[in-house]
Design a protein around this motif. Structure first.
Motif, mmCIF file in Angstrom:
data_model
loop_
_atom_site.group_PDB
_atom_site.id
_atom_site.type_symbol
_atom_site.label_atom_id
_atom_site.label_comp_id
_atom_site.label_asym_id
_atom_site.label_seq_id
_atom_site.Cartn_x
_atom_site.Cartn_y
_atom_site.Cartn_z
ATOM 1 N N SER A 106 11.745 -9.992 -4.585
ATOM 2 C CA SER A 106 12.648 -9.161 -3.784
ATOM 3 C C SER A 106 12.712 -9.678 -2.355
ATOM 4 N N PRO A 107 13.770 -9.339 -1.601
ATOM 5 C CA PRO A 107 13.820 -9.697 -0.182
ATOM 6 C C PRO A 107 12.618 -9.111 0.551
ATOM 7 N N PRO A 108 12.102 -9.790 1.563
ATOM 8 C CA PRO A 108 10.862 -9.354 2.228
ATOM 9 C C PRO A 108 10.860 -7.898 2.673
ATOM 10 N N ALA A 109 11.919 -7.449 3.339
ATOM 11 C CA ALA A 109 11.912 -6.089 3.878
ATOM 12 C C ALA A 109 11.913 -5.041 2.772
ATOM 13 N N GLN A 110 12.543 -5.347 1.634
ATOM 14 C CA GLN A 110 12.643 -4.367 0.557
ATOM 15 C C GLN A 110 11.323 -4.152 -0.173
ATOM 16 N N ARG A 111 10.370 -5.048 0.022
ATOM 17 C CA ARG A 111 9.070 -4.887 -0.648
ATOM 18 C C ARG A 111 8.239 -3.768 -0.028
ATOM 19 N N ALA A 112 8.480 -3.481 1.244
ATOM 20 C CA ALA A 112 7.614 -2.560 1.983
ATOM 21 C C ALA A 112 7.980 -1.109 1.703
ATOM 22 N N THR A 113 7.933 -0.736 0.421
ATOM 23 C CA THR A 113 8.166 0.658 0.072
ATOM 24 C C THR A 113 6.935 1.485 0.432
ATOM 25 N N LEU A 114 7.145 2.788 0.560
ATOM 26 C CA LEU A 114 6.030 3.666 0.903
ATOM 27 C C LEU A 114 4.949 3.610 -0.164
ATOM 28 N N ALA A 115 5.348 3.622 -1.422
ATOM 29 C CA ALA A 115 4.358 3.603 -2.508
ATOM 30 C C ALA A 115 3.548 2.312 -2.495
ATOM 31 N N ARG A 116 4.234 1.187 -2.242
ATOM 32 C CA ARG A 116 3.527 -0.099 -2.242
ATOM 33 C C ARG A 116 2.573 -0.190 -1.049
ATOM 34 N N LEU A 117 3.015 0.276 0.106
ATOM 35 C CA LEU A 117 2.151 0.262 1.288
ATOM 36 C C LEU A 117 0.928 1.144 1.074
ATOM 37 N N GLN A 118 1.108 2.280 0.406
ATOM 38 C CA GLN A 118 -0.030 3.161 0.144
ATOM 39 C C GLN A 118 -1.023 2.511 -0.822
ATOM 40 N N ARG A 119 -0.519 1.772 -1.804
ATOM 41 C CA ARG A 119 -1.427 1.060 -2.717
ATOM 42 C C ARG A 119 -2.193 -0.026 -1.965
ATOM 43 N N TRP A 120 -1.524 -0.677 -1.037
ATOM 44 C CA TRP A 120 -2.212 -1.696 -0.229
ATOM 45 C C TRP A 120 -3.313 -1.053 0.597
ATOM 46 N N LEU A 121 -3.021 0.114 1.149
ATOM 47 C CA LEU A 121 -4.038 0.814 1.933
ATOM 48 C C LEU A 121 -5.226 1.207 1.057
ATOM 49 N N ASP A 122 -4.957 1.598 -0.171
ATOM 50 C CA ASP A 122 -6.065 1.905 -1.090
ATOM 51 C C ASP A 122 -6.948 0.671 -1.293
ATOM 52 N N ALA A 123 -6.312 -0.502 -1.384
ATOM 53 C CA ALA A 123 -7.074 -1.738 -1.561
ATOM 54 C C ALA A 123 -7.851 -2.106 -0.300
ATOM 55 N N LEU A 124 -7.406 -1.572 0.840
ATOM 56 C CA LEU A 124 -8.073 -1.844 2.119
ATOM 57 C C LEU A 124 -9.047 -0.731 2.503
ATOM 58 N N ALA A 125 -9.357 0.147 1.571
ATOM 59 C CA ALA A 125 -10.179 1.319 1.889
ATOM 60 C C ALA A 125 -11.557 0.946 2.416
ATOM 61 N N HIS A 126 -12.037 -0.256 2.098
ATOM 62 C CA HIS A 126 -13.365 -0.672 2.546
ATOM 63 C C HIS A 126 -13.374 -1.093 4.007
ATOM 64 N N THR A 127 -12.203 -1.211 4.615
ATOM 65 C CA THR A 127 -12.126 -1.635 6.015
ATOM 66 C C THR A 127 -12.057 -0.428 6.942
ATOM 67 N N ALA A 128 -12.253 -0.665 8.221
ATOM 68 C CA ALA A 128 -12.230 0.408 9.212
ATOM 69 C C ALA A 128 -10.801 0.903 9.429
ATOM 70 N N PRO A 129 -10.629 2.165 9.860
ATOM 71 C CA PRO A 129 -9.285 2.701 10.101
ATOM 72 C C PRO A 129 -8.462 1.844 11.052
ATOM 73 N N MET A 130 -9.095 1.309 12.101
ATOM 74 C CA MET A 130 -8.352 0.489 13.050
ATOM 75 C C MET A 130 -7.893 -0.811 12.391
#
Length: 305
Positions: free
Chosen positions: A66-90
């Protein structure tokens, strides 16, 4: 396994987007939306976007079609954040902010309302960062100044060799200077005689151009009298001797034991180790406390338009 996808491995659409965003102004063309960024800022942004790209390649490779900007859906960003859960909030905030900053610049007409709300929530969660990281590491500038002066004088005098004495003098001057004039690490490491530091009979002037400051505003200050004599001695005696040991010839202020240019990482490590020895706390350069008002007596600070 690397956590980032090198730019050379990005899809063509992403590479073209990145090049367009950073395109410098041509005679008949406008610059890219991110062309104003300094190289260090651009590299930081690239690293954050490359982290996103690596996650997509590993967990959702079809999204790369998909085009770069269209990938950044809310659901996809939230899944990425779940994968980053081991990192600090900042850290999570910086990653998402870097991706959204890049994609908003590339496609400002897309509706970014929901991703922006997500970003706002991350900012609230991050607050001022992790206070525990710095708790107990911030010392007053008086303590750091005293430690630096002691290291450059009494400790240097007690050193068992000329080289160790000069290293003590250099390190003590660095710590004392940072205690009175907190300068971001990159600018501190890049101080150059005749360019950003000027020595006259009356004063030693530090002058940072726009590209050396975080705010992109030039900055100027005289070295305070408390340490001016030691700075002069380092410049006139210690630095030339260290340069001669390695047969080096350059104008960078801070030099190693063979006259080599000291890197940012080495200076940070060196100052951290010496402050730990002197004060019992490891104080990296960017943790130096802002100096009390009285420390600025006789010190001129000037911001130029």
């Amino acid at each position: 396994m690397s956590l980032v996808l090198p730019r050379a491995a990005w899809p063509v659409a992403d590479r073209n987007m990145w090049d367009a965003l950073h395109k410098k102004a041509a005679p008949f063309d406008d610059p890219g939306a991110l062309a104003h960024l300094r190289q260090t800022s651009s590299k930081t942004l690239e690293a954050r976007y490359a982290r996103w790209m690596k996650w997509l390649e590993t967990t959702d490779p079809n999204a790369l079609l998909s085009p770069p900007a269209q990938r950044a859906t809310l659901a996809r960003l939230q899944r990425w954040l779940d994968a980053l859960a081991h990192t600090a909030p900042m850290t999570r905030l910086m990653f998402v902010d870097g991706v959204l900053r890049t994609l908003r610049a590339a496609d400002p007409d897309q509706d970014w309302t929901m991703p922006q709300r997500l970003l706002a929530g991350l900012k609230r969660a991050a607050g001022r960062g992790d206070p525990a990281r710095k708790q107990g590491q911030i010392l007053s500038s008086e303590v750091l100044l005293k430690a630096g002066l002691t290291h450059a004088t009494a400790n240097a005098d007690a050193a068992p060799s000329q080289l160790k004495r000069m290293i003590c003098q250099r390190d003590g001057v660095m710590i004392a200077l940072l205690a009175l004039l907190p300068i971001r690490r990159r600018s501190f490491c890049e101080l150059e005689l005749g360019q950003s530091i000027h020595v006259t009979d009356g004063e030693i002037l530090i002058s940072l151009s726009e590209d050396m400051t975080k705010t992109s505003v030039s900055w100027e200050a005289a070295v305070p009298p408390q340490i001016a004599t030691l700075v002069r001695f380092y410049i006139a005696e210690v630095r030339p001797t260290l340069l001669a040991r390695g047969r080096k010839a350059h104008n960078i202020l801070w030099v190693g034991k063979r006259g080599e240019i000291m890197t940012q990482d080495y200076i940070g490590l060196r100052i951290g180790n010496v402050t730990l020895k002197l004060t019992g706390k490891r104080i990296p350069p960017h943790f130096s406390a802002m100096p009390p008002r009285q420390h600025w007596h006789g010190c001129r600070q000037k911001v130029r338009d």
